[in-house]
Design an enzyme around this catalytic site. Structure first.
Site, PDB file in Angstrom:
ATOM      1  N   SER B 158     -14.588   4.829  10.839  1.00 47.87           N
ATOM      2  CA  SER B 158     -14.927   3.284  10.367  1.00 47.87           C
ATOM      3  C   SER B 158     -16.367   3.069  10.213  1.00 47.87           C
ATOM      4  CB  SER B 158     -14.190   2.445  11.020  1.00 47.87           C
ATOM      5  OG  SER B 158     -13.947   1.533  10.333  1.00 47.87           O
ATOM      6  N   ASP B 324      -4.486   5.114   4.676  1.00 46.26           N
ATOM      7  CA  ASP B 324      -5.579   4.197   5.059  1.00 46.26           C
ATOM      8  C   ASP B 324      -6.265   3.544   3.590  1.00 46.26           C
ATOM      9  OD1 ASP B 324      -8.077   2.788   5.733  1.00 46.26           O
ATOM     10  OD2 ASP B 324      -8.910   4.885   6.783  1.00 46.26           O
ATOM     11  N   HIS B 357      -5.507   2.763   8.589  1.00 41.34           N
ATOM     12  CA  HIS B 357      -6.823   3.016   9.170  1.00 41.34           C
ATOM     13  C   HIS B 357      -7.153   3.168  10.766  1.00 41.34           C
ATOM     14  CE1 HIS B 357     -11.428   2.751   8.958  1.00 41.34           C
ATOM     15  NE2 HIS B 357     -11.360   1.708   9.805  1.00 41.34           N
ATOM     16  N   ASP B 358      -5.967   2.398  11.297  1.00 35.84           N
ATOM     17  CA  ASP B 358      -6.092   2.536  12.670  1.00 35.84           C
ATOM     18  C   ASP B 358      -5.596   4.053  13.083  1.00 35.84           C
ATOM     19  OD1 ASP B 358      -6.620   0.530  14.125  1.00 35.84           O
ATOM     20  OD2 ASP B 358      -4.868  -0.248  14.521  1.00 35.84           O
TER      21      ASP B 358
END
Lengths: 215, 391
Positions: B158, B324, B357-358
């Site tokens: 990220s 994501d 995304h996590d």
């Protein structure tokens, strides 16, 4: 987790890889820059990296195979050869390898152009649709051939642009591509004792291996 | 801990409280000179004699330097404890791992909640706007101090991926391998938009006091919680939310026909918001989100991303996650294309996951295996000892 076991160990004698891949590997000089297009899980690339000290890269469509290759420490990216070769600069590689893939492309001629733009030489390995077994199968069986080289039924084969050895040679001359070397191979990939560019090869070789360049 | 544990797999020692105050001021990308600059950081493992086994890990927006072992503040495992530690993918028996709290952060590094020496009050909005490049410049000075000329690897997810790209672009001679995970070469319009929602939520809270809340003994809890709730949705995926919560109700049999948290998903988000305000500074959130918004590696290189990588000898491994939508695969692929345009050494894998995304923070075997392969392959080429394979 034990994922490093498939990386060949340089200290030991080279392991056996598939005979046809070995034929390709033998054509690559040590230390070359190599792009293996459609590299699968990276078997050939790993061999070339370890035993020929090549600076190798791989491009592969299947994400599962890409993961396997990268998990073995190989620089492989997921991509489509028909759209992604254009990203590479001209002459980026000494050799671009396309093994058992040309016949599955939508535009083989455009792919060949790109191989020879990106690489100074291209090594192409493909099944020969002119082999007698294929011819007999259509002639007497009246059905699309299913042979050791072409093992899928017509409705689920990835091969959409099959050609014979002579067809391939015609395309090379149409594109003004020089055939530096050619080898007629049997289904396993062993060399047959005749020239790769003649009618004999067109009838008796199950696959053909060519080294191409732009004069 | 089991008494018969092998010594090489013994747990990490407790976190230290390491801090470095830079000797010289930092000239920021904005032109402002910031001084003094302090970086809070953690190290794991031992630096080898050749100083060649350092892995720098860059944390994400709300991450911190406590990435492995037990977090000293909340007592939970660090944010990358799954990956970093003895015998793990980033093996602290082999590598010297460094992670610093970013400039502008709120876990000990110089940021808006620290004291401005000129006024002897918290910086607040007097703190200069910082960028990803500024964060990386500060990290480079930390490595100078630690005596590390060249990193074996710099990696991060990220916002960490942005720092990785900046590192490889600014200091290519100091980086052997770079692993930007779930990242992008520039913050997209959609991502800037989400950040703006978060910032406006904070600023709309009366307790924010125009950024002066620390001096006024207040905390903009509601605004910061809403910012976190909105952001948290972007870290997940529709599939993950559905799998986790569906339309299930929270501790009740029927709808209440009111605005309580009827649904589990509401209760979950409220919880995420409320715990976040205990650990994060609202102004830091403004500054760090801004730094991400400003990041555009293509624009910094005459609008052509591949210029950022010209002549690079860095080995890259990019990883994205299929679900994501904050940093979608296409953004990683754009970086791969730019790297191919300069015939760089690059690996690229999209990991199948429905966790959004996590996923880069979670136990994803394909992801970990990819990283392990890339690290082992790179370590071998770099001449570092190979991993002992058990079994």
């Amino acid at each position: 987790m034990n994922i490093a076991v498939n990386i060949p160990d340089a200290a030991k004698p080279p392991p056996r890889i598939r005979v046809d891949l070995q034929q390709v590997a033998d054509l690559v000089p040590a230390g070359s820059r190599v792009l293996d297009v459609g590299c699968g899980d990276g078997t050939l690339l790993a061999y070339l990296t370890r035993f020929k000290q090549v600076d190798g890269r791989g491009l592969e469509l299947s994400m599962a195979k890409v993961r396997a290759a990268v998990s073995h420490g190989l620089p492989v990216i997921q991509g489509n050869l028909e759209t992604d070769l254009k990203d590479y600069p001209a002459g980026a590689f000494d050799y671009v390898i396309l093994s058992q893939t040309l016949q599955a492309t939508h535009n083989p001629r455009a792919v060949m152009e790109e191989l020879l733009r990106v690489g100074r030489r291209a090594i192409v390995l493909f099944p020969n649709f002119g082999h007698w077994r294929v011819r007999l199968s259509v002639m007497f069986g009246g059905r699309m051939p299913v042979t050791p080289m072409l093992s899928d039924a017509w409705f689920d084969t990835p091969n959409i642009h099959l050609c014979t050895v002579l067809d391939f040679i015609d395309l090379c001359s149409l594109m003004r591509v020089e055939i530096e070397m050619g080898f007629a191979l049997d289904a396993l990939g062993q060399r047959l004792g005749f020239a790769a560019t003649g009618k004999r090869a067109n009838l008796f070789s199950e696959q053909a291996l060519f080294v191409l360049t732009r004069p | 801990m089991a008494p018969d544990i092998a010594p090489e797999l013994a747990p990490l020692p407790p976190a230290q409280d390491l801090k470095l105050t830079l000797e010289s001021p930092l000239v920021l990308q904005s032109g402002v000179t910031l001084s003094p600059v302090t970086l809070a950081y953690q190290t794991y493992g031992t630096l080898n004699a050749a100083r060649s086994n350092c892995v720098l890990i860059c944390h994400a927006l709300t991450g911190d330097q406590y990435l492995a072992g037990v977090h000293p503040v909340n007592g939970k495992p660090g944010w990358w404890d799954d990956l970093v530690g003895p015998g793990k993918v980033i093996d602290t028996n082999r590598f010297f791992v460094v992670c610093s709290n970013v400039l502008g952060g709120c876990m000990g590094s110089t940021g808006p909640k620290e004291i401005n020496p000129a006024t002897r009050k918290p910086w607040g909005l007097e703190f200069p706007v910082i960028t990803i490049r500024d964060m990386v410049q500060a990290q480079a000075k930390l490595l100078d101090y630690l005596g590390i000329d060249k990193l074996f690897c710099v990696m991060g997810g990220s916002m960490g991926a942005m720092q990785v790209l900046e590192w490889a672009n600014r200091f290519p001679e100091r980086v052997f391998a770079a692993v930007p995970i779930a990242g992008s070469y520039r913050h997209s319009a959609q991502n800037i938009a989400f950040h703006e929602v978060g910032r406006q939520a904070i600023m709309a809270d009366p307790d924010w006091c125009h950024g002066n809340y620390l001096a006024e003994n207040k905390i903009p809890k509601r605004g910061l919680a809403v910012a976190r709730m909105a952001a948290h949705i972007t870290y997940l995926s529709e599939a993950a939310l559905h799998r986790k919560f569906g339309r299930r109700l929270q501790d009740r049999e029927t709808l209440t026909y009111g605005f309580d948290a009827d649904f589990q998903v509401e209760s979950y988000l409220r919880y995420q918001g409320s715990t976040f305000v205990d650990r994060f500074d609202a102004n830091s959130y403004l500054y760090i989100t801004r730094a991400m918004d400003y990041f555009d590696l293509a624009q910094e290189n005459d609008g052509i991303l591949s210029n950022a990588f010209k002549g690079t000898r860095v080995r890259y491994c990019l990883v994205s996650f299929s679900s994501d939508w904050l940093f979608p695969t296409e953004e990683s692929r754009a970086i791969v294309r730019a790297l191919n345009a300069v015939a760089a050494n690059v690996s690229f894998v999209e990991v199948e996951s429905d966790k959004g995304h996590d996923a880069f923070l979670l136990d994803e075997p394909d992801f970990h295996q990819t990283l392990q392969g890339f690290i082992d392959g790179s370590a071998e080429i770099c001449g570092l000892p190979s991993r002992e394979i058990k079994g």
